[in-house]
Structures are given as C-alpha cells and as structure tokens.
Write a protein that holds these residues in place. Structure first.
Motif, mmCIF file in Angstrom:
data_model
loop_
_atom_site.group_PDB
_atom_site.id
_atom_site.type_symbol
_atom_site.label_atom_id
_atom_site.label_comp_id
_atom_site.label_asym_id
_atom_site.label_seq_id
_atom_site.Cartn_x
_atom_site.Cartn_y
_atom_site.Cartn_z
ATOM 1 N N CYS A 1 -33.418 -55.661 2.324
ATOM 2 C CA CYS A 1 -32.245 -55.951 3.139
ATOM 3 C C CYS A 1 -32.527 -55.603 4.601
ATOM 4 C CB CYS A 1 -31.049 -55.141 2.640
ATOM 5 S SG CYS A 1 -31.385 -53.349 2.605
ATOM 6 N N ASP A 2 -31.592 -55.988 5.471
ATOM 7 C CA ASP A 2 -31.642 -55.494 6.846
ATOM 8 C C ASP A 2 -31.121 -54.067 6.916
ATOM 9 O OD1 ASP A 2 -32.691 -57.836 7.797
ATOM 10 O OD2 ASP A 2 -30.855 -58.532 8.779
ATOM 11 N N GLY A 3 -30.331 -53.694 5.915
ATOM 12 C CA GLY A 3 -29.795 -52.347 5.879
ATOM 13 C C GLY A 3 -28.735 -52.197 4.812
ATOM 14 N N ILE A 4 -28.086 -51.041 4.798
ATOM 15 C CA ILE A 4 -27.020 -50.766 3.845
ATOM 16 C C ILE A 4 -26.117 -49.712 4.481
ATOM 17 C CG2 ILE A 4 -28.356 -48.971 2.656
ATOM 18 C CD1 ILE A 4 -27.036 -49.882 0.021
ATOM 19 N N LEU A 5 -24.830 -49.756 4.156
ATOM 20 C CA LEU A 5 -23.902 -48.790 4.745
ATOM 21 C C LEU A 5 -22.933 -48.261 3.697
ATOM 22 C CD1 LEU A 5 -20.795 -50.067 5.301
ATOM 23 C CD2 LEU A 5 -22.075 -51.407 6.966
ATOM 24 N N VAL A 6 -22.418 -47.072 3.992
ATOM 25 C CA VAL A 6 -21.355 -46.463 3.199
ATOM 26 C C VAL A 6 -20.180 -46.247 4.139
ATOM 27 C CG1 VAL A 6 -20.645 -44.507 1.783
ATOM 28 C CG2 VAL A 6 -23.013 -45.332 1.677
ATOM 29 N N ALA A 7 -19.013 -46.822 3.800
ATOM 30 C CA ALA A 7 -17.842 -46.763 4.673
ATOM 31 C C ALA A 7 -16.687 -46.060 3.977
ATOM 32 C CB ALA A 7 -17.407 -48.167 5.092
ATOM 33 N N THR A 8 -15.937 -45.290 4.763
ATOM 34 C CA THR A 8 -14.687 -44.700 4.298
ATOM 35 C C THR A 8 -13.575 -45.748 4.399
ATOM 36 O OG1 THR A 8 -14.026 -43.979 6.501
ATOM 37 C CG2 THR A 8 -15.449 -42.490 5.236
ATOM 38 N N PRO A 9 -12.405 -45.498 3.801
ATOM 39 C CA PRO A 9 -11.286 -46.424 4.007
ATOM 40 C C PRO A 9 -10.937 -46.623 5.476
ATOM 41 C CG PRO A 9 -10.827 -45.038 2.126
ATOM 42 C CD PRO A 9 -12.083 -44.497 2.756
ATOM 43 N N ALA A 10 -10.970 -45.536 6.270
ATOM 44 C CA ALA A 10 -10.651 -45.661 7.690
ATOM 45 C C ALA A 10 -11.655 -46.530 8.420
ATOM 46 C CB ALA A 10 -10.588 -44.276 8.337
ATOM 47 N N GLY A 11 -12.904 -46.544 7.947
ATOM 48 C CA GLY A 11 -13.938 -47.349 8.582
ATOM 49 C C GLY A 11 -14.198 -48.681 7.915
ATOM 50 N N SER A 12 -13.434 -48.999 6.874
ATOM 51 C CA SER A 12 -13.751 -50.203 6.108
ATOM 52 C C SER A 12 -13.467 -51.494 6.860
ATOM 53 C CB SER A 12 -12.985 -50.201 4.772
ATOM 54 O OG SER A 12 -11.584 -50.328 4.972
ATOM 55 N N THR A 13 -12.653 -51.434 7.919
ATOM 56 C CA THR A 13 -12.365 -52.646 8.700
ATOM 57 C C THR A 13 -13.272 -52.765 9.916
ATOM 58 O OG1 THR A 13 -10.663 -51.487 9.965
ATOM 59 C CG2 THR A 13 -9.944 -52.688 8.002
ATOM 60 N N ALA A 14 -14.239 -51.858 10.053
ATOM 61 C CA ALA A 14 -15.142 -51.889 11.200
ATOM 62 C C ALA A 14 -16.434 -52.612 10.818
ATOM 63 C CB ALA A 14 -15.388 -50.471 11.694
ATOM 64 N N TYR A 15 -17.577 -51.941 10.943
ATOM 65 C CA TYR A 15 -18.871 -52.570 10.647
ATOM 66 C C TYR A 15 -18.912 -53.077 9.209
ATOM 67 C CZ TYR A 15 -24.007 -53.014 10.836
ATOM 68 O OH TYR A 15 -25.295 -53.479 10.814
ATOM 69 N N ASN A 16 -18.307 -52.331 8.296
ATOM 70 C CA ASN A 16 -18.283 -52.728 6.887
ATOM 71 C C ASN A 16 -17.688 -54.118 6.699
ATOM 72 O OD1 ASN A 16 -18.178 -52.134 3.850
ATOM 73 N ND2 ASN A 16 -16.014 -52.414 4.318
ATOM 74 N N LEU A 17 -16.574 -54.405 7.362
ATOM 75 C CA LEU A 17 -15.940 -55.722 7.245
ATOM 76 C C LEU A 17 -16.824 -56.801 7.854
ATOM 77 C CD1 LEU A 17 -13.497 -57.434 6.408
ATOM 78 C CD2 LEU A 17 -12.454 -56.877 8.618
ATOM 79 N N SER A 18 -17.479 -56.508 8.968
ATOM 80 C CA SER A 18 -18.384 -57.473 9.595
ATOM 81 C C SER A 18 -19.558 -57.809 8.685
ATOM 82 C CB SER A 18 -18.901 -56.925 10.923
ATOM 83 O OG SER A 18 -17.842 -56.719 11.837
ATOM 84 N N ALA A 19 -19.940 -56.857 7.818
ATOM 85 C CA ALA A 19 -21.029 -57.073 6.871
ATOM 86 C C ALA A 19 -20.525 -57.652 5.551
ATOM 87 C CB ALA A 19 -21.767 -55.764 6.622
ATOM 88 N N ASN A 20 -19.286 -58.169 5.557
ATOM 89 C CA ASN A 20 -18.664 -58.776 4.372
ATOM 90 C C ASN A 20 -18.340 -57.755 3.285
ATOM 91 O OD1 ASN A 20 -18.744 -61.500 5.378
ATOM 92 N ND2 ASN A 20 -20.940 -61.519 4.911
ATOM 93 N N GLY A 21 -18.128 -56.506 3.698
ATOM 94 C CA GLY A 21 -17.700 -55.493 2.752
ATOM 95 C C GLY A 21 -16.198 -55.544 2.525
#
Length: 262
Positions: free
Chosen positions: A150-170
């Motif tokens: 992959c290009d990478g992987i992330l772990v997001a909290t609920p507060a952060g789920s609409t940030a980079y996580n959402l941009s990565a289709n999370g």
C-alpha cells in the motif's frame, strides 16, 4: 435537555492567521481574559489545525481544560461559528461537552529507539519513497494481514474519522461508537481489502517489512518520524480532552450530517 457549566475564568488563544488575529481584536473587551494556566476553559480562534495544536499543548503540559473553538480558519469541523455578540460567557456555559481520549502510539525506529506520541485524530504510516510500503497488520496479538502492499495505512478515532480517514475512503464513525477505523491508503494487495472497524479497546501493531527497500514514516497528528520498524497503538482511556459545542451544533451532529454530503 439544558446543559450548564460554570466557567468563571476564560483564556483566549489564536492562530497567526489574519482572520484569527482580527478576531482577537474584536473580542478583546468581551471578557476579562486570563492567562491559559489560570483559566477554567479556553476560547480557541482559528481552524481545525490550530485546535489540534492547542489540544496537544495541553497534553504536553498536563493541564487539560475544556476548549471552545470559534472558526477563523478553513473547514472548522472542530469549531463553532464565530460571533462577536454579547454574552460570550453565557454562550460557553450553555455548551454541550464532548470528551475524547487520544490514541497512544509507541513507535520503534530502525535504530531501535522508541518514541511515544499521542494523536487526537489519527496515526498514519506512509511510504517514504516511490516503493510501495509492505506492512504486517496485527490486532490483539493475532496477525490479520501478513503482507499489505500500500501507500500507507492509518488508524483514526471517531473525532478524526472525517479528516484524512474519510479522504482515504475510510468510514465515518459516530462519536459514541467506541470504535476505531483501520484504513489502508491506496492498497495494492490484498486488492479487495478496504479496512476494518475495530472496538476501541483493540491493540494494533503495524510492522514494516523490507524497511531498507521500502522505508516508512509515521505521522501522529502533527508529529512525524521516519524509518519506522513498527508501531503499536491503543486508546489512552486515562487521558481525556473536552471540546465544547453550541447546542444543536455538536460534533456528533456534524458527523451524522457529513455522511449525507455528496
């Protein structure tokens, strides 16, 4: 339901942006502002990035007071609307409060050194070169993916789920979900894996494979480390930050609304 706080001493902090600095001047006489280390709550002027910066400053100092943000930045997902009307203290005292515990990250670099950071939004592993990252994914002591290209992987909290996580289709996580989003960034193999939603008591380990050929960096909110060997992640339940939101404009409502934006 009516929420009522009793904040008597308020501090004011602002980003260096022009809009935020103008807001400082506009609010100069709105309160008898006190220094941050004497305040019961803090008014934060800026955008989401400056709010995260302020929260991290509190984490570093160990003095965790409620934060009321007013948007003088761009997106302002963590912020309330800006206003210069009278009654600011009463407005803040009738806010809803939202508590968030950060991710606790222990990262080991290739030279064997360990680094501990906290992240309010997310922790991201990212490839450093043109070579695809190769990462082993372990959850609660069991290897779930032996080799994730992959290009990478992330772990997001609920507060952060609409940030980079959402941009990565999370996925977008409701604030009361007690979940974490584990989201791949441009996964190549396994091609059909689109991530996982995990209970927030999960222990997550991400190990970099072939680090010399495929070096990986890690970013915990605004702090970056390069040449990572492995990263261990869990929620830190003993650390609690408090965000304040106007009634009807709380973060949980914004997360619900975000899911219906095309």
């Amino acid at each position: 339901m009516t929420f009522r706080h009793d904040f008597k001493r308020l501090a004011l902090v602002a980003s260096e942006g022009e809009r935020a600095q103008k807001a400082v001047r506009d609010l100069a006489d709105a309160e008898d502002w006190v220094p941050l280390d004497e305040a019961d709550a803090v008014v934060v002027l800026g955008g989401d990035g400056f709010m995260l910066h302020t929260l991290h400053d509190m984490l570093d100092s160990g003095r965790l007071i409620p934060a009321f943000g007013m948007n003088r930045g761009t997106v302002g997902f963590l912020m309330n609307r800006f206003g210069t009307e009278s009654g600011l203290r009463d407005r803040i005292n009738t806010c809803r409060s939202f508590s968030v515990s950060p991710l606790l990250m222990e990262a080991t670099t290739q030279d064997g050194r360990k680094h501990i950071f906290r992240a309010i939004n997310e922790v991201s592993l990212l490839r450093e070169t043109r070579q695809t990252a190769k990462i082993e994914v372990t959850v609660n002591g069991k290897v779930r993916i032996e080799e994730l290209f992959c290009d990478g992987i992330l772990v997001a909290t609920p507060a952060g789920s609409t940030a980079y996580n959402l941009s990565a289709n999370g996925p977008i996580l409701p604030l009361d979900s007690n979940m974490l989003a584990l989201t791949p960034i441009s996964p190549f193999r396994p091609r059909r894996w689109r991530g996982a939603i995990l209970p927030d008591f999960s222990q997550i380990t991400l190990r970099v494979l072939e680090p010399t050929k495929r070096p990986v960096a890690v970013v915990a909110d605004q702090k970056e480390l390069r040449d990572i060997a492995d990263v261990q992640l869990r929620i830190d339940p003993e650390t609690v930050l408090t965000l304040l939101f106007d009634p009807g404009h709380s973060l949980d409502e914004r997360i619900v609304t975000e899911q219906f934006i095309a």
